[in-house]
Design a protein around this motif. Structure first.
Motif, PDB file in Angstrom:
ATOM      1  N   ALA A   1      13.497   5.861  -4.290  1.00 39.70           N
ATOM      2  CA  ALA A   1      13.628   4.741  -5.233  1.00 39.70           C
ATOM      3  C   ALA A   1      12.787   3.549  -4.773  1.00 39.70           C
ATOM      4  CB  ALA A   1      15.095   4.339  -5.372  1.00 39.70           C
ATOM      5  N   ASP A   2      12.797   3.268  -3.473  1.00 37.94           N
ATOM      6  CA  ASP A   2      11.997   2.155  -2.970  1.00 37.94           C
ATOM      7  C   ASP A   2      10.502   2.441  -3.101  1.00 37.94           C
ATOM      8  OD1 ASP A   2      14.120   0.503  -2.399  1.00 37.94           O
ATOM      9  OD2 ASP A   2      14.270   1.126  -0.305  1.00 37.94           O
ATOM     10  N   ALA A   3      10.102   3.681  -2.869  1.00 35.46           N
ATOM     11  CA  ALA A   3       8.688   4.038  -3.033  1.00 35.46           C
ATOM     12  C   ALA A   3       8.269   3.870  -4.488  1.00 35.46           C
ATOM     13  CB  ALA A   3       8.441   5.464  -2.558  1.00 35.46           C
ATOM     14  N   ARG A   4       9.138   4.251  -5.409  1.00 36.18           N
ATOM     15  CA  ARG A   4       8.839   4.054  -6.837  1.00 36.18           C
ATOM     16  C   ARG A   4       8.695   2.577  -7.162  1.00 36.18           C
ATOM     17  NH1 ARG A   4      13.373   7.751  -8.762  1.00 36.18           N
ATOM     18  NH2 ARG A   4      12.470   9.777  -8.406  1.00 36.18           N
ATOM     19  N   ALA A   5       9.585   1.737  -6.607  1.00 35.85           N
ATOM     20  CA  ALA A   5       9.514   0.298  -6.856  1.00 35.85           C
ATOM     21  C   ALA A   5       8.205  -0.276  -6.312  1.00 35.85           C
ATOM     22  CB  ALA A   5      10.715  -0.404  -6.235  1.00 35.85           C
ATOM     23  N   LEU A   6       7.802   0.157  -5.132  1.00 37.52           N
ATOM     24  CA  LEU A   6       6.537  -0.296  -4.560  1.00 37.52           C
ATOM     25  C   LEU A   6       5.363   0.128  -5.429  1.00 37.52           C
ATOM     26  CD1 LEU A   6       7.301   0.531  -0.827  1.00 37.52           C
ATOM     27  CD2 LEU A   6       6.826  -1.762  -1.722  1.00 37.52           C
ATOM     28  N   ARG A   7       5.382   1.385  -5.875  1.00 33.76           N
ATOM     29  CA  ARG A   7       4.284   1.873  -6.724  1.00 33.76           C
ATOM     30  C   ARG A   7       4.262   1.171  -8.065  1.00 33.76           C
ATOM     31  NH1 ARG A   7       4.647   8.202  -6.699  1.00 33.76           N
ATOM     32  NH2 ARG A   7       5.699   7.478  -8.531  1.00 33.76           N
ATOM     33  N   ALA A   8       5.434   0.913  -8.647  1.00 33.05           N
ATOM     34  CA  ALA A   8       5.485   0.225  -9.941  1.00 33.05           C
ATOM     35  C   ALA A   8       4.913  -1.183  -9.814  1.00 33.05           C
ATOM     36  CB  ALA A   8       6.918   0.177 -10.456  1.00 33.05           C
ATOM     37  N   THR A   9       5.233  -1.868  -8.731  1.00 28.76           N
ATOM     38  CA  THR A   9       4.709  -3.208  -8.518  1.00 28.76           C
ATOM     39  C   THR A   9       3.197  -3.148  -8.289  1.00 28.76           C
ATOM     40  OG1 THR A   9       6.829  -3.863  -7.572  1.00 28.76           O
ATOM     41  CG2 THR A   9       4.953  -5.303  -7.144  1.00 28.76           C
TER      42      THR A   9
ATOM     43  N   ASP B   1      -3.318  -2.209  -3.310  1.00 30.51           N
ATOM     44  CA  ASP B   1      -3.633  -1.175  -2.317  1.00 30.51           C
ATOM     45  C   ASP B   1      -2.589  -1.139  -1.202  1.00 30.51           C
ATOM     46  OD1 ASP B   1      -5.874  -0.549  -3.806  1.00 30.51           O
ATOM     47  OD2 ASP B   1      -7.306  -1.459  -2.403  1.00 30.51           O
ATOM     48  N   ALA B   2      -2.171  -2.329  -0.737  1.00 29.59           N
ATOM     49  CA  ALA B   2      -1.175  -2.389   0.333  1.00 29.59           C
ATOM     50  C   ALA B   2       0.161  -1.817  -0.133  1.00 29.59           C
ATOM     51  CB  ALA B   2      -0.997  -3.825   0.807  1.00 29.59           C
ATOM     52  N   LEU B   3       0.549  -2.100  -1.369  1.00 27.26           N
ATOM     53  CA  LEU B   3       1.820  -1.574  -1.875  1.00 27.26           C
ATOM     54  C   LEU B   3       1.748  -0.064  -2.104  1.00 27.26           C
ATOM     55  CD1 LEU B   3       2.899  -4.426  -4.300  1.00 27.26           C
ATOM     56  CD2 LEU B   3       3.908  -3.842  -2.086  1.00 27.26           C
ATOM     57  N   HIS B   4       0.612   0.423  -2.581  1.00 22.53           N
ATOM     58  CA  HIS B   4       0.457   1.877  -2.730  1.00 22.53           C
ATOM     59  C   HIS B   4       0.558   2.558  -1.367  1.00 22.53           C
ATOM     60  CE1 HIS B   4      -0.340   2.503  -6.961  1.00 22.53           C
ATOM     61  NE2 HIS B   4      -1.285   1.572  -6.971  1.00 22.53           N
ATOM     62  N   ALA B   5      -0.094   1.974  -0.369  1.00 24.76           N
ATOM     63  CA  ALA B   5      -0.035   2.550   0.980  1.00 24.76           C
ATOM     64  C   ALA B   5       1.388   2.490   1.532  1.00 24.76           C
ATOM     65  CB  ALA B   5      -0.997   1.813   1.911  1.00 24.76           C
ATOM     66  N   ALA B   6       2.074   1.392   1.298  1.00 24.02           N
ATOM     67  CA  ALA B   6       3.456   1.256   1.779  1.00 24.02           C
ATOM     68  C   ALA B   6       4.364   2.284   1.123  1.00 24.02           C
ATOM     69  CB  ALA B   6       3.973  -0.152   1.509  1.00 24.02           C
ATOM     70  N   SER B   7       4.136   2.552  -0.153  1.00 21.95           N
ATOM     71  CA  SER B   7       4.988   3.536  -0.834  1.00 21.95           C
ATOM     72  C   SER B   7       4.816   4.915  -0.208  1.00 21.95           C
ATOM     73  CB  SER B   7       4.681   3.581  -2.334  1.00 21.95           C
ATOM     74  OG  SER B   7       3.455   4.222  -2.590  1.00 21.95           O
ATOM     75  N   ALA B   8       3.619   5.215   0.235  1.00 19.09           N
ATOM     76  CA  ALA B   8       3.381   6.524   0.864  1.00 19.09           C
ATOM     77  C   ALA B   8       4.039   6.618   2.233  1.00 19.09           C
ATOM     78  CB  ALA B   8       1.881   6.780   0.987  1.00 19.09           C
ATOM     79  N   THR B   9       4.197   5.481   2.930  1.00 21.10           N
ATOM     80  CA  THR B   9       4.863   5.537   4.235  1.00 21.10           C
ATOM     81  C   THR B   9       6.374   5.593   4.092  1.00 21.10           C
ATOM     82  OG1 THR B   9       4.974   3.133   4.504  1.00 21.10           O
ATOM     83  CG2 THR B   9       3.006   4.261   5.364  1.00 21.10           C
ATOM     84  N   VAL B  10       6.896   5.046   2.991  1.00 15.58           N
ATOM     85  CA  VAL B  10       8.348   5.056   2.767  1.00 15.58           C
ATOM     86  C   VAL B  10       8.804   6.432   2.311  1.00 15.58           C
ATOM     87  CG1 VAL B  10      10.191   4.117   1.312  1.00 15.58           C
ATOM     88  CG2 VAL B  10       8.502   2.593   2.326  1.00 15.58           C
ATOM     89  N   ALA B  11       8.075   7.030   1.400  1.00 17.77           N
ATOM     90  CA  ALA B  11       8.390   8.370   0.905  1.00 17.77           C
ATOM     91  C   ALA B  11       7.076   9.084   0.664  1.00 17.77           C
ATOM     92  CB  ALA B  11       9.209   8.302  -0.385  1.00 17.77           C
ATOM     93  N   PRO B  12       6.653   9.908   1.612  1.00 22.57           N
ATOM     94  CA  PRO B  12       5.366  10.591   1.470  1.00 22.57           C
ATOM     95  C   PRO B  12       5.286  11.388   0.170  1.00 22.57           C
ATOM     96  CG  PRO B  12       6.268  10.919   3.664  1.00 22.57           C
ATOM     97  CD  PRO B  12       7.335  10.255   2.845  1.00 22.57           C
TER      98      PRO B  12
END
Length: 191
Positions: free
Chosen positions: A7-15, A142-153
């Motif tokens: 859910a957090d990775a989705r929120a990061l990607r949506a933002t 870009d930073a949020l997309h990268a963060a989403s990948a570290t939270v939920a690959p």
């Protein structure tokens, strides 16, 4: 609040996607006689302000949560870090709005040499500021997309989507090794 890694990775990607959408809305600087529309710029400044508020809410909701997971600190840090670039983009658009106001105020004097020079400088400032806004929004996305990948690959996303599917997708087949390449010391000729 659902604060699972997915859910957090989705929120990061949506933002991140929202920042990409804001980049797509940025006015494209044109010739000095065709400056961006001041209403469009003002509207985008307002939207960036709302996005900054949304970032604050994302941080706040996770910070006050009693049941934090191990990944929550990374998510909070990622949303908080995005505030800076969004502020930079809003500031850059504020500069654009300021220069557009100057162009509007000097429109009737544009034939005077000193005013013509000031208007040319204003057009350069507008172009530079729009470039800064674009870079800031791209960096945040870009930073949020990268963060989403570290939270939920992504592999977790694939597995979750696959498990929800009514017909299970076949597992991806491994890539075949590349065909043997011609050694670099040999010359191949065609007929």
């Amino acid at each position: 609040m659902n604060n699972t890694p997915l859910a957090d990775a989705r929120a990061l990607r949506a933002t991140a996607s929202a920042f990409d959408a804001q980049r797509d809305k940025l006015p494209v600087p044109g010739p000095p006689r065709r400056a961006p529309d001041s209403v469009v710029v003002a509207r985008q400044i307002s939207e960036l302000g709302e996005m900054m508020t949304d970032l604050g809410h994302e941080v706040l909701f996770r910070a006050v949560s009693q049941d934090r997971d191990a990944h929550t600190a990374r998510v909070i840090a990622s949303f908080a870090a995005a505030v800076g670039p969004v502020g930079e983009a809003a500031s850059a658009l504020g500069s654009v709005a300021n220069q557009l106001s100057l162009l509007d105020q000097t429109e009737h004097l544009r034939d005077r040499p000193d005013v013509r020079e000031a208007r040319e400088v204003a057009a350069l400032v507008i172009g530079n500021a729009l470039g800064m806004a674009d870079r800031a929004l791209r960096d945040a996305a870009d930073a949020l997309h990268a963060a989403s990948a570290t939270v939920a690959p992504p592999s977790m996303w694939f597995q979750a989507a696959r498990s929800r599917s009514t017909t299970a997708a076949p597992s991806p087949t491994p890539a075949l090794p590349p065909a043997a390449a011609t050694p670099p010391d040999r010359i191949t000729r065609s007929r």
